[in-house]
Write a protein that holds these residues in place. Structure first.
Motif, PDB file in Angstrom:
ATOM      1  N   LEU A  94       0.844  -1.198   0.000  1.00  0.00           N
ATOM      2  CA  LEU A  94       0.000   0.000   0.000  1.00  0.00           C
ATOM      3  C   LEU A  94       0.875   1.242   0.000  1.00  0.00           C
ATOM      4  O   LEU A  94       1.693   1.435   0.898  1.00  0.00           O
ATOM      5  CB  LEU A  94      -0.910   0.027   1.230  1.00  0.00           C
ATOM      6  CG  LEU A  94      -2.018  -0.994   1.264  1.00  0.00           C
ATOM      7  CD1 LEU A  94      -2.837  -0.848   2.538  1.00  0.00           C
ATOM      8  CD2 LEU A  94      -2.916  -0.873   0.058  1.00  0.00           C
ATOM      9  N   TYR A  95       0.684   2.076  -0.976  1.00  0.00           N
ATOM     10  CA  TYR A  95       1.499   3.270  -1.151  1.00  0.00           C
ATOM     11  C   TYR A  95       0.753   4.485  -0.614  1.00  0.00           C
ATOM     12  O   TYR A  95      -0.396   4.724  -0.974  1.00  0.00           O
ATOM     13  CB  TYR A  95       1.800   3.441  -2.640  1.00  0.00           C
ATOM     14  CG  TYR A  95       2.564   4.679  -2.997  1.00  0.00           C
ATOM     15  CD1 TYR A  95       3.786   4.961  -2.413  1.00  0.00           C
ATOM     16  CD2 TYR A  95       2.081   5.556  -3.947  1.00  0.00           C
ATOM     17  CE1 TYR A  95       4.504   6.091  -2.759  1.00  0.00           C
ATOM     18  CE2 TYR A  95       2.793   6.679  -4.309  1.00  0.00           C
ATOM     19  CZ  TYR A  95       3.998   6.946  -3.703  1.00  0.00           C
ATOM     20  OH  TYR A  95       4.705   8.066  -4.058  1.00  0.00           O
ATOM     21  N   ASP A  96       1.396   5.236   0.260  1.00  0.00           N
ATOM     22  CA  ASP A  96       0.853   6.495   0.742  1.00  0.00           C
ATOM     23  C   ASP A  96       1.270   7.596  -0.216  1.00  0.00           C
ATOM     24  O   ASP A  96       2.431   8.010  -0.226  1.00  0.00           O
ATOM     25  CB  ASP A  96       1.392   6.824   2.141  1.00  0.00           C
ATOM     26  CG  ASP A  96       0.402   6.542   3.240  1.00  0.00           C
ATOM     27  OD1 ASP A  96      -0.790   6.445   2.937  1.00  0.00           O
ATOM     28  OD2 ASP A  96       0.838   6.428   4.391  1.00  0.00           O
ATOM     29  N   VAL A  97       0.345   8.055  -1.037  1.00  0.00           N
ATOM     30  CA  VAL A  97       0.648   9.123  -1.980  1.00  0.00           C
ATOM     31  C   VAL A  97       0.880  10.403  -1.179  1.00  0.00           C
ATOM     32  O   VAL A  97       0.043  10.765  -0.354  1.00  0.00           O
ATOM     33  CB  VAL A  97      -0.505   9.319  -2.986  1.00  0.00           C
ATOM     34  CG1 VAL A  97      -0.261  10.509  -3.887  1.00  0.00           C
ATOM     35  CG2 VAL A  97      -0.707   8.047  -3.800  1.00  0.00           C
ATOM     36  N   PRO A  98       2.010  11.060  -1.377  1.00  0.00           N
ATOM     37  CA  PRO A  98       2.263  12.308  -0.643  1.00  0.00           C
ATOM     38  C   PRO A  98       1.109  13.296  -0.811  1.00  0.00           C
ATOM     39  O   PRO A  98       0.589  13.494  -1.898  1.00  0.00           O
ATOM     40  CB  PRO A  98       3.545  12.849  -1.291  1.00  0.00           C
ATOM     41  CG  PRO A  98       4.229  11.636  -1.836  1.00  0.00           C
ATOM     42  CD  PRO A  98       3.120  10.724  -2.275  1.00  0.00           C
ATOM     43  N   GLY A  99       0.676  13.860   0.322  1.00  0.00           N
ATOM     44  CA  GLY A  99      -0.416  14.825   0.310  1.00  0.00           C
ATOM     45  C   GLY A  99      -1.800  14.218   0.365  1.00  0.00           C
ATOM     46  O   GLY A  99      -2.797  14.921   0.324  1.00  0.00           O
ATOM     47  N   SER A 100      -1.889  12.878   0.481  1.00  0.00           N
ATOM     48  CA  SER A 100      -3.205  12.228   0.469  1.00  0.00           C
ATOM     49  C   SER A 100      -3.639  11.726   1.840  1.00  0.00           C
ATOM     50  O   SER A 100      -4.701  11.132   1.960  1.00  0.00           O
ATOM     51  CB  SER A 100      -3.204  11.056  -0.512  1.00  0.00           C
ATOM     52  OG  SER A 100      -2.410   9.992  -0.003  1.00  0.00           O
TER      53      SER A 100
END
Length: 152
Positions: free
Chosen positions: A130-136
């Protein structure tokens, strides 16, 4: 007692994109329920689903199929393409902007079979999958959904 070695694999992600509804949608504010306003419930819930590639897909790219289906579904479920905002008394509302949901495509050099039981909670490779998109990571003003399609 058996000591399990960590599963090591790499993930290559494409640039995250916004997927907007395929057709214009209503611009409106939709107040959420009082349950949704509780401070303890203002967080993201990570969820992982695994699906096998189906021969009936006939060589179609699953990423494109999912992206196109998502855009079509957002026409009917358009609040998901909006953003959460706070009104008076910190009342949460969905601003149905039609901006879209975050969509990330990725490839991993591992198979589901090799992951084995590691995909069961607590998943030791959750951060790789699971990738945490920067700013999300915020709640207000951020996309409501982040969808990641990963080829294993």
């Amino acid at each position: 007692m058996e000591i399990l070695s960590p599963i090591i694999f790499s993930v290559i992600r494409a640039e995250t994109q916004l997927v907007a509804p395929a057709k214009p949608t209503p611009r409106e504010l939709k107040p959420l329920s009082d349950i949704d306003d509780q401070e303890g419930l203002k967080f993201h819930v990570p969820t992982i689903f695994f699906y096998e590639n189906s021969p009936s897909m006939g060589g179609k790219d699953p990423v494109m199929v999912i992206r196109e289906a998502l855009a079509k579904a957002l026409v009917y479920y358009y609040p998901f393409a909006g953003r959460l905002v706070e009104g008076s008394n910190r009342k949460l509302m969905v601003d149905c902007t039609g901006e879209g949901v975050l969509f990330t495509e990725a490839d991993a050099d591992i198979t589901i079979e090799r992951l084995g039981d590691a995909i069961q909670p607590p998943c030791p490779c959750l951060e790789e999958l699971l990738y945490d998109v920067p700013g999300s990571t915020g709640i207000l003003g951020c996309p409501i959904l982040l969808i990641q399609v990963r080829n294993l």
